[in-house]
Design an enzyme around this catalytic site. Sequence first.
Site, PDB file in Angstrom:
ATOM      1  N   LYS A  80      49.584 -38.873 -39.767  1.00  0.00           N
ATOM      2  CA  LYS A  80      48.891 -38.718 -38.261  1.00  0.00           C
ATOM      3  C   LYS A  80      47.373 -38.292 -38.722  1.00  0.00           C
ATOM      4  O   LYS A  80      47.128 -37.815 -39.652  1.00  0.00           O
ATOM      5  CB  LYS A  80      49.668 -37.540 -37.653  1.00  0.00           C
ATOM      6  CG  LYS A  80      48.932 -37.192 -36.322  1.00  0.00           C
ATOM      7  CD  LYS A  80      49.649 -35.929 -35.783  1.00  0.00           C
ATOM      8  CE  LYS A  80      49.219 -35.601 -34.314  1.00  0.00           C
ATOM      9  NZ  LYS A  80      50.215 -34.495 -33.809  1.00  0.00           N
ATOM     10  N   SER A 155      52.116 -35.499 -29.138  1.00  0.00           N
ATOM     11  CA  SER A 155      50.922 -36.212 -29.647  1.00  0.00           C
ATOM     12  C   SER A 155      51.092 -37.036 -30.859  1.00  0.00           C
ATOM     13  O   SER A 155      50.150 -37.848 -31.051  1.00  0.00           O
ATOM     14  CB  SER A 155      49.752 -35.164 -29.713  1.00  0.00           C
ATOM     15  OG  SER A 155      50.136 -34.271 -30.968  1.00  0.00           O
ATOM     16  N   SER A 179      55.006 -31.761 -30.716  1.00  0.00           N
ATOM     17  CA  SER A 179      54.290 -32.911 -30.865  1.00  0.00           C
ATOM     18  C   SER A 179      54.950 -33.950 -31.784  1.00  0.00           C
ATOM     19  O   SER A 179      54.625 -35.143 -32.181  1.00  0.00           O
ATOM     20  CB  SER A 179      52.726 -33.071 -31.165  1.00  0.00           C
ATOM     21  OG  SER A 179      52.369 -32.743 -29.845  1.00  0.00           O
TER      22      SER A 179
HETATM   23  N1  GLN Z   1      52.329 -31.597 -25.320  1.00  0.00           N
HETATM   24  C1  GLN Z   1      51.831 -30.340 -26.088  1.00  0.00           C
HETATM   25  C2  GLN Z   1      50.413 -30.184 -25.534  1.00  0.00           C
HETATM   26  O1  GLN Z   1      49.743 -30.985 -24.903  1.00  0.00           O
HETATM   27  C3  GLN Z   1      52.139 -30.131 -27.264  1.00  0.00           C
HETATM   28  C4  GLN Z   1      50.831 -30.816 -28.198  1.00  0.00           C
HETATM   29  C5  GLN Z   1      51.190 -30.660 -29.446  1.00  0.00           C
HETATM   30  O2  GLN Z   1      52.437 -30.198 -30.033  1.00  0.00           O
HETATM   31  N2  GLN Z   1      50.084 -31.012 -30.480  1.00  0.00           N
HETATM   32  O3  GLN Z   1      49.788 -29.393 -25.735  1.00  0.00           O
END
Ligand code: GLN
Length: 498
Positions: A80, A155, A179
């Site tokens: 990532k 994400s 994410s």
């Molecule tokens: N969907 C969650 C957010 O937007 C989790 C994001 C993540 O785990 N980086 O904060």
Amino acid sequence: MANLDTLSARQVAAGIAAGDFSATEVARAALDAISARDGQTQAFLQVSEELALSAAAATDAARAAGQALAPLAGVPVAFKDNMNLLGTRTTCASRMLEPYESAYTATCVQRMLDAGVTPLGKLNMDEFAFGSTTDSSAFHPTNNPWDVARVPGGSSGGSAAAVAAGEVTIALGSDTGGSIRQPASLCGVVGMKPTYGAVSRYGVVAFGSSLDQVGPMGRRVEDVALAMNALTAGGHDRFDSTSQNCDQDYLAHLDDSIEGRRVGVIPALLQAEGLTPEVRAAMRQAADGLAAAGAVIVEVDLPNMANSIAAYYVLAPCEAFSNLARFDGVRYGYQEPGCATLAEQSSLSRAHGFGAEAKRRQMLGAYLLSSGIYERYYLAAQKVRTLITADYQRAFGQVDVILMPASPTVAWEHGAISDPAALYLADVFTISNNIAGNCGISVPVCLGADSGLPIGAQLQGPAFADAQLLTFARALERSCGMEGSVAPAFAGKGGELR
Ligand code: GLN
């Protein structure tokens, strides 16, 4: 011979050790698969061809010299783009960091390299990891390999899509509120969020420091377990004070029986608004599979889980606001040209460097931490955090793991959900696990009866029971028959090992 996308990590490493193919041939096959498939998935932000070929050459040289090969020797892996890797940029999919060259290599990346992997590059994500679609990347969206009109989740959407399309064997993601697990579910791959502190965060761009955790994604539970061995090898990282010594062999108990072991289910949760019938049916199938493997299904309750979204969307933006203050238009990345004063340079760099969601989160955090507001929201959210953690402690007194969805729905079409609050609400099944610091994993269970798209079941376990979580995940995988699946439109496209 075989297409690279049909091989497990163990088979790749064993094939290299046996001389069936060289690490260089594997690297070239991976590069070939990426060039054949990534135009459709758009999972990658950078392909690190030179790094891949030189790592593979080192593996081949080690073998030629008669040295024992590392456990993941020659296995194609990508990261990532919030993880530093020397020789690549680390952009967090943001204009703010577009030109930023990694100044060093993150511990999680280094440990994968030490385990012998071939690094193929950096993967797309929601900007600074804010989101659950990968559509907020400043560069381009990523497409779900099962249906390219749909989001891969996020994400870590690039990580999930690259694995699901067979572009790499393993990818690393990060999980602050789901994410890793949510995109894994939407793309039909295995994605694990280890216990908070199990994997070092050093060199990973911070979002919510009390919630962030790095973890692996793969097409098999075994591949994820092998990656856990690599990520935890060497134990505590002195560069991350929250990192714990979790160095152990995560393969050792992978195939243990779960006969008589206890799996919790929360019936009320399956009535949650927005949960689709096919996801509900998949959860029943997962529970039946675990029961057929000998597990005892027990009803448990997490009464404060309903408040986890409200608590997270206070805590996470507050932490993000403080972490992202470092992007001031002076020290890193984008710098607005032609400004008369430092204040102007900082504010215009931030105004033009950050996208809409990154701004929304930081403004929310700034507001929530302001005097008079802080007490009402941040303090209250911390109290809810304590209650949620206590709920889990009670539940894990009764069961070994808890089964629930990772996402209330299958993957949706790009742009289908535009209201940020609606996206936040869809995080209902993943967030509480980060709030409590526990471990969780999503395992593909089936293709939805209505949509034909992959559905993952999430298992959550107590902190530092990561190896036990993997045993249950493996039992679930065995009962589902989705092991090793590559999205059909991509399977076998490029990547042939000759
Ligand atoms: N969907 C969650 C957010 O937007 C989790 C994001 C993540 O785990 N980086 O904060």
